[in-house]
Design a protein around this motif. Structure first.
Motif, mmCIF file in Angstrom:
data_model
loop_
_atom_site.group_PDB
_atom_site.id
_atom_site.type_symbol
_atom_site.label_atom_id
_atom_site.label_comp_id
_atom_site.label_asym_id
_atom_site.label_seq_id
_atom_site.Cartn_x
_atom_site.Cartn_y
_atom_site.Cartn_z
ATOM 1 N N PHE B 88 -14.997 84.801 -1.539
ATOM 2 C CA PHE B 88 -15.652 85.393 -0.368
ATOM 3 C C PHE B 88 -15.571 86.913 -0.513
ATOM 4 O O PHE B 88 -14.562 87.529 -0.178
ATOM 5 C CB PHE B 88 -14.982 84.912 0.911
ATOM 6 C CG PHE B 88 -14.986 83.413 1.028
ATOM 7 C CD1 PHE B 88 -16.186 82.713 1.146
ATOM 8 C CD2 PHE B 88 -13.807 82.697 1.005
ATOM 9 C CE1 PHE B 88 -16.194 81.329 1.226
ATOM 10 C CE2 PHE B 88 -13.812 81.309 1.097
ATOM 11 C CZ PHE B 88 -15.015 80.629 1.207
ATOM 12 N N GLY B 90 -16.876 89.443 0.945
ATOM 13 C CA GLY B 90 -16.779 90.350 2.093
ATOM 14 C C GLY B 90 -15.401 90.354 2.732
ATOM 15 O O GLY B 90 -15.149 91.113 3.666
ATOM 16 N N MET B 91 -14.516 89.489 2.273
ATOM 17 C CA MET B 91 -13.192 89.398 2.883
ATOM 18 C C MET B 91 -12.134 89.933 1.936
ATOM 19 O O MET B 91 -12.371 90.075 0.739
ATOM 20 C CB MET B 91 -12.896 87.935 3.211
ATOM 21 C CG MET B 91 -13.934 87.326 4.127
ATOM 22 S SD MET B 91 -13.693 85.549 4.236
ATOM 23 C CE MET B 91 -13.428 85.403 5.941
ATOM 24 N N GLU B 95 -7.189 87.349 2.691
ATOM 25 C CA GLU B 95 -7.955 86.408 3.531
ATOM 26 C C GLU B 95 -8.528 85.262 2.696
ATOM 27 O O GLU B 95 -8.546 84.116 3.131
ATOM 28 C CB GLU B 95 -9.091 87.137 4.251
ATOM 29 C CG GLU B 95 -8.646 87.922 5.469
ATOM 30 C CD GLU B 95 -9.792 88.650 6.154
ATOM 31 O OE1 GLU B 95 -9.862 88.609 7.381
ATOM 32 O OE2 GLU B 95 -10.632 89.263 5.458
ATOM 33 N N GLU B 98 -5.688 82.956 2.152
ATOM 34 C CA GLU B 98 -5.370 82.228 3.392
ATOM 35 C C GLU B 98 -6.348 81.083 3.620
ATOM 36 O O GLU B 98 -5.974 79.988 4.019
ATOM 37 C CB GLU B 98 -5.414 83.180 4.594
ATOM 38 C CG GLU B 98 -4.201 84.064 4.709
ATOM 39 C CD GLU B 98 -4.341 85.110 5.808
ATOM 40 O OE1 GLU B 98 -3.320 85.658 6.211
ATOM 41 O OE2 GLU B 98 -5.487 85.378 6.257
ATOM 42 N N LEU B 99 -7.620 81.359 3.343
ATOM 43 C CA LEU B 99 -8.624 80.306 3.516
ATOM 44 C C LEU B 99 -8.379 79.148 2.559
ATOM 45 O O LEU B 99 -8.677 78.000 2.872
ATOM 46 C CB LEU B 99 -10.025 80.881 3.311
ATOM 47 C CG LEU B 99 -10.570 81.578 4.542
ATOM 48 C CD1 LEU B 99 -11.774 82.420 4.190
ATOM 49 C CD2 LEU B 99 -10.941 80.561 5.616
ATOM 50 N N ALA B 101 -5.646 77.914 1.965
ATOM 51 C CA ALA B 101 -4.660 77.042 2.617
ATOM 52 C C ALA B 101 -5.171 76.540 3.956
ATOM 53 O O ALA B 101 -4.412 76.338 4.897
ATOM 54 C CB ALA B 101 -3.347 77.796 2.798
ATOM 55 N N ARG B 131 -10.922 94.536 -0.611
ATOM 56 C CA ARG B 131 -12.027 93.612 -0.402
ATOM 57 C C ARG B 131 -12.303 92.883 -1.718
ATOM 58 O O ARG B 131 -12.361 93.513 -2.772
ATOM 59 C CB ARG B 131 -13.262 94.382 0.051
ATOM 60 C CG ARG B 131 -14.226 93.587 0.918
ATOM 61 C CD ARG B 131 -15.209 94.508 1.636
ATOM 62 N NE ARG B 131 -15.914 95.363 0.681
ATOM 63 C CZ ARG B 131 -16.953 94.964 -0.049
ATOM 64 N NH1 ARG B 131 -17.432 93.750 0.094
ATOM 65 N NH2 ARG B 131 -17.537 95.782 -0.894
ATOM 66 N N ARG B 147 -6.845 80.898 -4.984
ATOM 67 C CA ARG B 147 -7.321 80.357 -3.711
ATOM 68 C C ARG B 147 -7.270 78.829 -3.739
ATOM 69 O O ARG B 147 -6.854 78.198 -2.772
ATOM 70 C CB ARG B 147 -8.761 80.843 -3.480
ATOM 71 C CG ARG B 147 -9.325 80.546 -2.120
ATOM 72 C CD ARG B 147 -10.738 81.073 -2.007
ATOM 73 N NE ARG B 147 -11.648 80.413 -2.955
ATOM 74 C CZ ARG B 147 -12.964 80.623 -3.004
ATOM 75 N NH1 ARG B 147 -13.522 81.481 -2.169
ATOM 76 N NH2 ARG B 147 -13.714 79.994 -3.893
#
Lengths: 293, 233
Positions: B88, B90-91, B95, B98-99, B101, B131, B147
């Motif tokens: 991702f 843009g994140m 983050e 985290e996504l 998980a 970013r 991730r």
């Protein structure tokens, strides 16, 4: 010279905040689901009537009913989504836009006519005991109700921003906007994310409708013009940035009233469309959007 | 652990997989090699539930995956690193992790898993607040793998992790994959870089035009005449 111009710009700014709020809801739904819900304005209209009747029949203050109006529209959002939109989730982006346009137009006609039937074509508005109150600064009037609406729109926006940045669900929503397939591979149930963003959009429309009914006026046919404003602002602000969308709303409001001041009121509605075309030609990613990476 | 038998799969009317059967046992590092368009990615998409097979069965541990939705399959312990990473952009890096998980099973151990991922990929910790779109190609691939690890997968599916990377980086990434496997994560690796994949894997399958045409240990396949001619030149 100064006061009348400043006055009209201030009014533009205040109405622009509501354009922004309406557009943020539309943009949230479109960004996540790629559903272009052109009945968004009608949802706003329903929100307006909800607070109007709560005030007229029960005497409840519109600022108090605002959360209830949002919940009411949230429920309507769930029903509409399950009934009309859920089956389109698997379509390609283009097919989604086309299909939702059709469904949305149909839905807006139905809602308009139901409203017409139930509540007549009369223009209504809420007049509270404090509706006429205003404070004056440098000779410019600031009606209390509209200033409060601006404040509420800002609060709603900050709450949305916080939700999207800080919570797991909010992050899942942003991930789905970026790449739904990658989001699925994270274990995110995107069907639920779609439903959530749709009903959040509906709730925001409800909030905007409530504020319109107290600061301005409502009627069964108002939806289309609010959808149009929402679309213009969405393009103006650029997708992907809700703050940008909100500022885009204010830009539209101010431009409209400046046009009304310098030309005539007849050109007010045209200027938005001109702005829309100019942005599409010269800055298609919107004033605050980022280019595709 | 994972068993595909007689899988036929199609995109609309175009059949891509023909009677594909694959097995991956616990703790193994299995490679699925073949040329571009052979059906490697499609096989992974079928396993992770993004594409439902027309016929055939897939089972993972004691679950049949044929009717499970993609997000449930992640919950069951299969995590896919898609082609090109699909981070991702843009994140922030954090983050993104985290996504990874997101599923309930992984979320409760998030902080612990994060430490583990940072141990494997120290670079990600250095860049955690950056970013993700600003990362280099190699870092993006590390993030995509990190991730996927955040979901505490039992089985990790890797789609062309070497794609678009300089040879030196490919070597690094492959070392990390071996390390991840050594730490107990079963790996199914899809690769066009056949030699490197075969050297790495315990066992491998060769796929051609949507059909499995060969299988064996990595060493066997490396010495296999037809494989040498077709892929190793």
């Amino acid at each position: 010279m100064f006061v009348p111009l400043a006055q009209s710009l201030v009014f533009g700014l205040l109405v622009g905040a509501l354009y922004g709020l309406a557009a943020v809801g539309l943009s949230l739904v479109f960004g996540v689901t790629k559903f272009l819900n052109v009945a968004h304005g009608e949802l706003l209209m329903l929100g307006g009537y909800a607070s109007f009747w709560a005030f007229t029949l029960r005497g409840v203050d519109p600022f108090l009913t605002l959360p209830l109006t949002m919940v009411f529209l949230l429920v309507i959002g769930v029903v509409l989504y399950k009934l009309l939109f859920a089956h389109m989730v698997k379509l390609t982006e283009e097919a989604k836009i086309q299909n939702t346009l059709l469904v949305g137009f149909g839905l807006s006609l139905i809602l308009q006519n139901v409203a017409l039937r139930l509540w007549t074509a009369d223009t209504r508005g809420i007049t509270t005991s404090y509706s006429r109150m205003a404070f004056t600064f440098l000779g410019v009037r600031f009606p209390i109700v509209r200033v409060a609406s601006l404040g509420i729109a800002l609060i709603a926006l900050f709450a949305l921003d916080l939700f999207l940045r800080r919570t797991y669900t909010g992050k899942a929503l942003r991930a789905t906007v970026e790449n739904w397939e990658a989001a699925t591979l994270m274990g995110i149930d995107i069907q639920r994310v779609y439903l959530l963003s749709f009903v959040m959009g509906a709730a925001l429309a409800g909030a905007a409708g409530c504020l319109v009914s107290v600061g301005y006026s409502i009627d069964p046919g108002m939806g289309m013009s609010w959808t149009l404003k929402g679309l213009i602002v969405m393009v103006l602000g650029g997708l992907g940035s809700f703050m940008g969308t909100f500022v885009g709303g204010i830009v539209l409001g101010v431009t409209e009233s400046a046009t009304g001041y310098f030309l005539t009121l007849t050109y007010r509605e045209v200027v938005g469309l001109v702005l829309f075309i100019l942005v599409l030609v010269f800055r298609p990613q919107g004033l605050f959007g980022t280019k595709e990476r | 652990m994972l068993k595909l038998s007689g899988i036929n799969a199609a995109y609309k009317d175009l059949q891509v997989l023909w009677d594909v059967s694959i097995q991956v046992d616990e703790g193994e590092l299995v490679a699925l090699v073949g040329s571009n368009g052979a059906g490697k990615t499609t096989t992974l998409r079928v396993i992770s539930g993004l594409l439902k097979p027309a016929s055939g069965s897939i089972s993972f541990q004691d679950h049949s995956l044929g009717k499970e939705s993609a997000h449930r399959i992640v919950e069951l312990g299969i995590s896919q690193v898609p082609e090109g990473g699909k981070i991702f952009t843009g994140m922030s890096v954090l983050e993104n992790l985290e996504l990874g998980a997101f599923v309930a099973r992984a979320r409760k151990d998030k902080d612990q898993t994060l430490k583990w991922v940072y141990e494997i990929f120290p670079r990600l910790e250095e860049r955690k607040n950056q970013r993700a779109g600003t990362l280099s190609g190699g870092e993006r691939q590390m993030l995509a793998i990190g991730r996927a690890l955040m979901s505490k997968p039992k089985l990790l599916l890797l789609d062309e992790p070497s794609f678009g990377l300089a040879p030196i980086l490919v070597e690094q990434i492959f070392e990390m994959i071996t390390e991840i496997n050594r730490q107990g994560v079963t790996v199914l690796l899809v690769e066009q870089n056949v030699r490197a994949a075969l050297e790495l894997a315990h066992r491998a399958y060769v796929i051609e035009n949507g059909r499995i045409v060969g299988q064996g240990t990595g060493e066997d396949l490396l010495s296999f005449e037809s494989v040498r001619r077709a892929y190793l030149g």
